[in-house]
Write an enzyme that holds these catalytic residues in place. Structure first.
Site, short mmCIF file in Angstrom:
data_model
loop_
_atom_site.label_atom_id
_atom_site.label_comp_id
_atom_site.label_asym_id
_atom_site.label_seq_id
_atom_site.Cartn_x
_atom_site.Cartn_y
_atom_site.Cartn_z
N GLU A 109 0.84 -1.22 0.00
CA GLU A 109 0.00 0.00 0.00
C GLU A 109 0.86 1.26 0.00
O GLU A 109 0.68 2.16 0.83
CB GLU A 109 -0.96 -0.01 1.18
CG GLU A 109 -2.05 -1.05 1.04
CD GLU A 109 -3.14 -0.97 2.11
OE1 GLU A 109 -2.91 -0.34 3.14
OE2 GLU A 109 -4.21 -1.56 1.88
N GLU A 148 -5.78 -8.35 -0.74
CA GLU A 148 -6.46 -8.10 0.54
C GLU A 148 -7.91 -7.73 0.27
O GLU A 148 -8.19 -6.93 -0.64
CB GLU A 148 -5.82 -6.93 1.31
CG GLU A 148 -4.51 -7.24 1.95
CD GLU A 148 -3.98 -6.10 2.80
OE1 GLU A 148 -4.80 -5.41 3.45
OE2 GLU A 148 -2.76 -5.90 2.81
C1 BG6 Z 1 -4.53 -2.83 4.81
C2 BG6 Z 1 -3.18 -3.25 5.31
O1 BG6 Z 1 -4.56 -1.47 4.70
O2 BG6 Z 1 -5.64 -3.06 5.61
C3 BG6 Z 1 -3.20 -4.32 6.39
O3 BG6 Z 1 -2.35 -3.65 4.26
C4 BG6 Z 1 -4.32 -4.01 7.34
O4 BG6 Z 1 -1.95 -4.33 7.00
C5 BG6 Z 1 -5.63 -4.10 6.58
O5 BG6 Z 1 -4.36 -4.84 8.46
C6 BG6 Z 1 -6.86 -3.92 7.43
O6 BG6 Z 1 -6.74 -2.78 8.20
P1 BG6 Z 1 -6.99 -2.83 9.76
O7 BG6 Z 1 -6.62 -1.51 10.24
O8 BG6 Z 1 -8.43 -3.12 9.92
O9 BG6 Z 1 -6.12 -3.90 10.28
#
Ligand code: BG6
Length: 517
Positions: free
Chosen positions: A214, A414
């Site tokens: 990211e 993701e």
């Molecule tokens: C993404 C990241 O932005 O979102 C992860 O690459 C992160 O590292 C994921 O965990 C979810 O975000 P959060 O803050 O809910 O853990």
């Protein structure tokens, strides 16, 4: 959920209590009607998997010769409560990433569970400070290298292909505190040395790589977390934040391009991608001012991938830099490096969509995913308990938009649903809303591949096992299909247990996406 979900006319979710997320596409001329359950499978080589990141699950922060990293000085926060960045590891302070879920010692047990689900790949990252504890050493830490050797071999022994990010919000703390992070060009040299060591050591067993996780989060300069975790940078008095971010980003883009060239030189079969945060952006209306705000928001969101993919800066950004008189510290030869080190594919995260409205003013100081200064709420969508709007159709839109823009293979690395889970007295964990979130997104992803012709490598839902939240440091914001007994105070047995989504995802993978219900 904080807002009302609209009903779709699809079959009811099998799990009790589930409420379908909105995904109707009225009058879709490109494929199946919106109310037909899609039982088509994805191509046989589709990489179904899961995603995690070293600092959010490994723990063992000072074990095996590992040095502290920039995430080891992040305290715990909560929704609306930012994580603090401490100068060093302070005695008496709680740092949730230090132990995380202790994957460092339990990875064999966890990989066995992932294999039971049928995962074909696992996206994780390499903790840079396990390999180079301070970042500046001439020789890597053999114990750190051996840990990832063992992890990779364990995955492969279970038929799970490793997909590796080189820097997932991590760099040795020393590089940030003593050299200023990627603001300092020297750090690019240290990153390239780290990348070379990883490619040399693991390139015989790992095909898919990403350079920086990211990388475009730091476009939001209002939230100090992003410049710190993306680049090891803290702003100083007198800094122009955007100029510093661009200078830092330029050094990272050069480092990424150099790493791509090194990796391909060592082994042309390596597939080395970028990784961006890519929430869909919508204009508030067809008012030309809103459309222009939308165009500018996309220009900002895609600055980093434009350079990663095309090997040069887009014209509008070049103009802006000239107009502002910003000094990005560009060195002779950089243009050639950027052009030579373009990526093989685009990895991206997708959790939500956002809306821009001309003239709106949003507080971006605690927001994730590149928070936009002129974003407004979308009245058509429900949100998670952490305020993330749920928009499955936005995933199809983004897959199409990215593919049209770049014509490169894509990888959804993701996507997921962060929620509080309840362990029942019999030990079961029912998570129908997570199942519905994932199902509705996979359904739209299938349409992008099967109807729209998008070239998609795979899908790795975030936090396949519960881990520490990045933005808040919480454990209660759970994404996993495997529950981990650990709470926000660091208490719990660390016992693992499958949630309902575990068996559901196993069926999805076994049917290659045909059986979503
Ligand atoms: C993404 C990241 O932005 O979102 C992860 O690459 C992160 O590292 C994921 O965990 C979810 O975000 P959060 O803050 O809910 O853990």
């Amino acid at each position: 959920m904080t807002a009302q979900s609209s009903q779709s006319s699809r079959p009811s979710p099998s799990s009790p209590g589930a409420q379908p997320f909105r995904q109707d596409v009225a009058g879709d001329p490109w494929g199946l009607p919106p109310d037909v359950a899609d039982t088509r499978p994805l191509p046989a080589d589709f990489l179904w998997g899961g995603a995690v990141a070293a600092h959010q699950l490994e723990g063992g922060w000072d074990v095996g010769g590992k040095g502290p990293s920039v995430v080891d000085v992040l305290t715990a926060g909560a929704r609306g409560v930012p994580r603090r960045i401490t100068e060093r590891v302070e005695p008496g302070e709680y740092y949730p990433n230090h132990e995380a879920i202790d994957f460092y010692h339990r990875y064999r047990e966890d990989i066995a569970l992932m294999a039971q689900m049928g995962l074909r790949c696992l996206r994780t990252s390499i903790a840079w400070s396990r390999i180079f504890p301070r970042g500046e050493e001439a020789e890597p830490n053999e114990e750190g290298l051996a840990f990832y050797d063992a992890l990779i071999d364990e995955l492969l022994a279970h038929g799970i292909q490793p997909v590796l990010t080189l820097s997932h919000f991590e760099m040795p703390l020393h590089l940030a505190r003593s050299l200023g992070g990627f603001r300092n060009r020297e750090v690019a040299d240290h990153f390239v040395r780290f990348a070379r060591v990883c490619f040399e050591r693991y390139g015989d067993r790992v095909t898919y790589w990403m350079t920086f996780n990211e990388i475009n989060n730091q476009m939001n300069v209002d939230n100090p977390l992003f410049l710190w975790t993306n680049s090891g940078v803290t702003l100083q008095a007198g800094d122009d934040p955007v100029e510093v971010m661009l200078r830092t980003g330029h050094n990272e883009l050069v480092a990424s391009a150099r790493a791509v060239v090194v990796g391909h030189g060592l082994n042309p079969a390596l597939r080395i991608g970028c990784m961006i945060s890519s929430p869909t952006i919508y204009p508030w209306s067809c008012d030309p001012q809103d459309m222009m705000a939308f165009a500018v928001a996309n220009r900002d969101r895609f600055l980093f991938p434009d350079v990663h993919v095309r090997g040069h800066y887009p014209a509008a950004w070049q103009r802006r830099v000239e107009r502002e008189g910003w000094d990005l510290g560009v060195q002779p030869g950089d243009a050639e490096i950027l052009a030579a080190g373009t990526v093989d594919y685009i990895g991206f995260s997708y959790y939500m969509s956002q809306v821009v409205r001309a003239g709106a003013r949003a507080d971006t100081s605690t927001s994730l995913n590149g928070g936009m200064p002129n974003s407004v709420d979308n009245p058509h969508l429900a949100s998670t308990d952490w305020g993330w709007p749920v928009d499955p159709v936005g995933l199809r839109y983004t897959l199409n938009m990215l593919y049209e823009r770049y014509e490169l293979p894509l990888f959804v690395v993701e996507n997921g649903f962060g929620a509080v889970d309840q362990v029942e007295s019999d030990g079961s964990v029912h998570d129908p809303q997570r199942i519905d979130y994932l199902r509705s997104h996979i359904d739209q992803l299938k349409r992008a591949v099967l109807d729209d012709g998008v070239d998609l490598i795979g899908y790795t839902p975030w936090g396949i096992i519960d881990l520490v939240s990045f933005t808040t440091g919480e454990m209660r914001k759970r994404y996993g299909m495997i529950h981990v007994d650990r709470d926000d105070a660091g208490q719990g047995s660390l016992e693992r247990r499958p949630k309902d989504s575990f068996e559901w995802y196993r069926r999805v993978i076994a049917s290659n996406g045909a059986q979503l219900w």
